[in-house]
Write a protein that holds these residues in place. Structure first.
Motif, PDB file in Angstrom:
ATOM      1  N   PRO A  99       0.719  -1.121  -0.030  1.00 38.36           N
ATOM      2  CA  PRO A  99      -0.067  -0.033   0.061  1.00 38.36           C
ATOM      3  C   PRO A  99       0.811   1.163   0.152  1.00 38.36           C
ATOM      4  O   PRO A  99       0.387   2.355  -0.367  1.00 38.36           O
ATOM      5  N   MET A 100       2.179   1.291   0.401  1.00 35.30           N
ATOM      6  CA  MET A 100       2.761   2.519   0.357  1.00 35.30           C
ATOM      7  C   MET A 100       3.923   2.460  -0.780  1.00 35.30           C
ATOM      8  O   MET A 100       4.790   3.455  -0.730  1.00 35.30           O
ATOM      9  N   ALA A 101       3.810   1.805  -1.720  1.00 36.61           N
ATOM     10  CA  ALA A 101       4.675   1.639  -2.778  1.00 36.61           C
ATOM     11  C   ALA A 101       4.160   2.776  -3.734  1.00 36.61           C
ATOM     12  O   ALA A 101       3.021   3.214  -3.736  1.00 36.61           O
ATOM     13  N   ARG A 102       5.119   3.416  -4.371  1.00 36.17           N
ATOM     14  CA  ARG A 102       4.849   4.450  -5.479  1.00 36.17           C
ATOM     15  C   ARG A 102       5.757   4.628  -6.662  1.00 36.17           C
ATOM     16  O   ARG A 102       6.922   3.925  -6.479  1.00 36.17           O
ATOM     17  N   LEU A 103       5.411   4.871  -7.740  1.00 34.93           N
ATOM     18  CA  LEU A 103       5.882   4.743  -8.798  1.00 34.93           C
ATOM     19  C   LEU A 103       7.346   5.369  -8.893  1.00 34.93           C
ATOM     20  O   LEU A 103       8.432   5.171  -9.113  1.00 34.93           O
ATOM     21  N   ASP A 104       7.220   6.675  -8.235  1.00 34.42           N
ATOM     22  CA  ASP A 104       8.515   7.387  -8.104  1.00 34.42           C
ATOM     23  C   ASP A 104       8.775   7.637  -6.373  1.00 34.42           C
ATOM     24  O   ASP A 104       8.657   8.345  -5.877  1.00 34.42           O
ATOM     25  N   SER A 105       9.269   6.307  -5.716  1.00 36.44           N
ATOM     26  CA  SER A 105       9.313   6.211  -4.647  1.00 36.44           C
ATOM     27  C   SER A 105      10.321   6.912  -4.005  1.00 36.44           C
ATOM     28  O   SER A 105      10.093   7.141  -2.696  1.00 36.44           O
ATOM     29  N   LEU A 106      11.382   7.536  -4.626  1.00 39.76           N
ATOM     30  CA  LEU A 106      12.528   8.404  -4.103  1.00 39.76           C
ATOM     31  C   LEU A 106      12.039   9.922  -4.075  1.00 39.76           C
ATOM     32  O   LEU A 106      13.048  10.650  -3.745  1.00 39.76           O
ATOM     33  N   SER A 107      10.876  10.297  -4.532  1.00 38.19           N
ATOM     34  CA  SER A 107      10.357  11.569  -4.707  1.00 38.19           C
ATOM     35  C   SER A 107      11.638  12.444  -5.540  1.00 38.19           C
ATOM     36  O   SER A 107      11.626  13.503  -5.204  1.00 38.19           O
ATOM     37  N   GLU A 108      12.097  11.888  -6.585  1.00 39.62           N
ATOM     38  CA  GLU A 108      13.147  12.473  -7.410  1.00 39.62           C
ATOM     39  C   GLU A 108      12.566  13.696  -8.023  1.00 39.62           C
ATOM     40  O   GLU A 108      13.177  14.827  -8.080  1.00 39.62           O
ATOM     41  N   ARG A 109      11.468  13.534  -8.678  1.00 36.51           N
ATOM     42  CA  ARG A 109      10.796  14.891  -9.005  1.00 36.51           C
ATOM     43  C   ARG A 109      10.334  15.904  -8.412  1.00 36.51           C
ATOM     44  O   ARG A 109      10.588  17.221  -8.673  1.00 36.51           O
ATOM     45  N   ALA A 110      10.172  15.725  -7.122  1.00 28.41           N
ATOM     46  CA  ALA A 110       9.989  16.715  -6.168  1.00 28.41           C
ATOM     47  C   ALA A 110      11.346  17.392  -5.694  1.00 28.41           C
ATOM     48  O   ALA A 110      11.269  18.649  -5.297  1.00 28.41           O
ATOM     49  N   CYS A 111      12.367  16.846  -6.009  1.00 31.17           N
ATOM     50  CA  CYS A 111      13.593  17.471  -5.739  1.00 31.17           C
ATOM     51  C   CYS A 111      14.445  18.000  -6.926  1.00 31.17           C
ATOM     52  O   CYS A 111      15.659  18.038  -6.952  1.00 31.17           O
ATOM     53  N   SER A 112      13.771  18.424  -7.888  1.00 35.81           N
ATOM     54  CA  SER A 112      14.258  18.737  -9.408  1.00 35.81           C
ATOM     55  C   SER A 112      14.023  20.177  -9.503  1.00 35.81           C
ATOM     56  O   SER A 112      13.088  20.624  -9.938  1.00 35.81           O
ATOM     57  N   PRO A 113      15.054  20.849  -9.557  1.00 37.39           N
ATOM     58  CA  PRO A 113      14.981  22.654  -9.677  1.00 37.39           C
ATOM     59  C   PRO A 113      14.834  22.690 -10.919  1.00 37.39           C
ATOM     60  O   PRO A 113      14.224  23.791 -11.264  1.00 37.39           O
ATOM     61  N   VAL A 114      15.267  21.925 -11.963  1.00 39.95           N
ATOM     62  CA  VAL A 114      15.253  22.127 -13.339  1.00 39.95           C
ATOM     63  C   VAL A 114      14.938  20.689 -13.965  1.00 39.95           C
ATOM     64  O   VAL A 114      15.180  19.637 -13.202  1.00 39.95           O
TER      65      VAL A 114
END
Length: 454
Positions: free
Chosen positions: A126-141
């Protein structure tokens, strides 16, 4: 199928190994001829990186053409159904296809990494995510992830020589699948320039991981552009070309002279500037390391290019102590430094490949001391939600009943707690029953955070 089929473990160098040197026991000879589809392929052709790319399997009908004399129709259909539910499209080089033991494919550790069987697949946690490491959230560009103070991840493009079904970046890498529409990051110079400008103005950044996709898929002119541009930025002191290539297409280092020359040029210039340019690669099982591997890595070694390895811990692949010990020693034998063993990320679609944190902790104990300390990898969790890499032993709290582990990451986000979750079907009955009730999920997480003091 022919009774003369030899497993890859028996295709070895001529000298009979002693009990303690089996890690030197590399697959040699024309092993690919065991696969009927490659029976007529001579060595020069097989070692040609262009032929490997052209002959790679990218569609299920191509897979059938290669395997129709090796496996049953039932097995092939199970693979087709498995691929239809996978987050990654299929792409496999003849080299990798030849390393799979097609007499026992159901249990083959290399097959498990690339070709799922429908019967193996499990429901996502239930806690799995496609972008599990939240890389897109830490992308300034676009395509640049800046999580650690002095390091960035540079996603240069979205292609790889093969596609691993457990890919952390299944949200971006490869072709769209039935279930996943990718956030494609093409090899666009304009996008790269935005990343370069960011690095010039953020002088705290000293370390760049050049990834994707896979840096193997960059052309030689693109290797030069990226490498020399980064070397010209004063604050950049270290760069790593991240590639699975030596594990799945090692012959590129033997037959793609322009590409190797470009990488070598960047590395040699970096050395003159007192800047480190190295290669980070990705072997998961000792059988992936062949005599072709040894020769290929040798070319990098001759040029003074350091190669480090990042393994992913995979159930049924490398989660047994002897397998991991053999992998670590064989890597060292061919000149690759074991660097990390990653706890499998909590990406969707591959729950059957994940293990418990306790498995990783025990493996670390079993591997430590098997060889010199500098050749023993660190076992880490890249924490879900963007906390970064944490040593598997460094949790604040871990319950083997609910499978929840809690980590702190003071240099990334000191105010947050980051949670990893063991596979539910590997938990004791009590834990499985609690996770089976969605109303319990919030309580399970809350209990873990409370026990961790967060």
């Amino acid at each position: 199928m022919s009774s003369t089929w030899l497993s890859t473990d028996t295709l070895v160098r001529r000298q009979k190994p002693s009990r303690n040197d089996s890690h030197r026991d590399l697959v040699d000879g024309e092993f690919w001829r065991r696969v009927p589809a490659y029976r007529e392929i001579d060595e020069a052709t097989f070692l040609d990186h262009r032929w490997q790319s052209k002959a790679s399997v990218t569609r299920t009908e191509q897979l059938y053409a290669v395997l129709r004399e090796c496996v049953s129709d039932a097995f092939y259909q199970a693979v087709v159904e498995g691929l239809s539910r996978a987050p990654m499209s299929v792409r496999l080089s003849p080299y990798i296809m030849s390393l799979i033991d097609w007499e026992r494919p159901e249990h083959d550790p290399i097959r498990r990494q690339f070709l799922p069987l429908a019967s193996e697949l499990l429901p996502d946690h239930p806690m799995a995510r496609l972008d599990s490491l939240s890389e897109r959230a830490c992308s300034p560009v676009p395509g640049l992830t800046h999580r650690y103070p002095d390091k960035v991840l540079f996603l240069t493009q979205d292609r790889c020589p093969v596609y691993c079904r457990f890919c952390t970046r299944s949200y971006a890498v490869g072709l769209d699948t039935d279930d996943v529409r990718k956030d494609h990051v093409g090899a666009q110079r304009e996008r790269w320039e935005r990343a370069f400008d960011y690095l010039r103005t953020h002088t705290e950044v000293e370390d760049v991981v050049i990834s994707g996709g896979d840096s193997y898929s960059l052309r030689e002119d693109q290797i030069r552009v990226i490498g020399h541009t980064l070397l010209d930025i004063p604050n950049i002191r270290r760069m790593r070309f991240a590639t699975k290539g030596p594990a799945v297409l090692p012959m590129k280092l033997l037959t793609d002279e322009p590409w190797l020359a470009a990488l070598t040029e960047v590395a040699h210039r970096g050395r003159k500037l007192h800047k480190e340019v190295c290669v980070h690669t990705h072997f998961n099982h000792p059988r992936e390391i062949t005599d072709i591997t040894r020769r290929s890595i040798g070319r990098l070694f001759e040029e003074g290019i350091t190669v480090r390895n990042q393994t992913v811990l995979l159930r049924g692949v490398n989660d047994e102590p002897e397998t991991m010990r053999q992998l670590v020693r064989r890597l060292g034998f061919v000149g690759v430094q074991p660097y990390y063993v990653f706890q499998h990320d909590m990406v969707t679609g591959v729950e059957d490949l994940r293990t418990t944190l306790a498995t990783s902790i025990e493996l670390e104990k079993q591997v430590r001391g098997t060889t010199a300390g500098f050749n023993c990898p660190s076992f880490v969790v890249d924490t879900p939600g963007g906390g970064g890499k944490r040593d598997v032993h460094s949790y604040e709290y871990y319950s083997q009943v609910t499978g929840v582990s809690v980590f702190r990451s003071p240099n990334v986000d000191p105010s947050s707690r980051f949670l990893y979750f063991d596979p539910i079907e590997q938990l004791p009955e009590e834990g499985q029953e609690r996770w089976a009730d969605p109303s319990q999920h919030e309580s399970i997480v809350g209990e873990a955070l409370s026990a961790a003091g967060g």
